[in-house]
Enzyme design. Sequence first.
Site, mmCIF file in Angstrom:
data_model
loop_
_atom_site.group_PDB
_atom_site.id
_atom_site.type_symbol
_atom_site.label_atom_id
_atom_site.label_comp_id
_atom_site.label_asym_id
_atom_site.label_seq_id
_atom_site.Cartn_x
_atom_site.Cartn_y
_atom_site.Cartn_z
ATOM 1 C CG ASN A 86 -1.812 -1.192 1.293
ATOM 2 O OD1 ASN A 86 -2.384 -1.598 0.292
ATOM 3 N ND2 ASN A 86 -1.956 -1.785 2.461
ATOM 4 C CB VAL A 95 3.121 1.278 9.438
ATOM 5 C CG1 VAL A 95 4.523 1.487 9.998
ATOM 6 C CG2 VAL A 95 2.171 0.781 10.523
ATOM 7 C CG HIS A 99 4.256 -2.502 5.427
ATOM 8 N ND1 HIS A 99 4.187 -1.127 5.517
ATOM 9 C CD2 HIS A 99 2.991 -2.958 5.580
ATOM 10 C CE1 HIS A 99 2.927 -0.770 5.727
ATOM 11 N NE2 HIS A 99 2.183 -1.862 5.754
ATOM 12 C CG MET A 100 5.020 -7.922 0.160
ATOM 13 S SD MET A 100 6.283 -8.913 -0.702
ATOM 14 C CE MET A 100 6.819 -7.740 -1.937
#
Length: 114
Positions: A86, A95, A99-100
Amino acid sequence: MSTIFKKIIDKEIPADIVYEDDLVLAFKDINPQAPTHILIIPKKEIATVNDVTEADEQRLGRLFVVAAKIAKEQGIATSGYRLIVNVNQDGGQEVFHLHMHLIGGRPLGPMLAR
């Protein structure tokens, strides 16, 4: 200001870590959206995809290598899974440390809610 992910990397906050090497860290999401929901993060702080540089190519490529490894270990590689990144508010990023999400363990349905 450190994000919660930086605090997890620094071991200031506990997490259910499933993988770690010198470039990335992977841990179970505390609010899973499927039977398997693991976050894979670079250890370098990168706020969003918009902040990625050519110097990050190896590090971010490692996210995919680790995702495939974890999917196999979790028993979802053959049936299938989804990888989600995202970006910013409209993209659903909560956050601001890239990140994945590795999500699987059940049929996931359509890509986007309608």
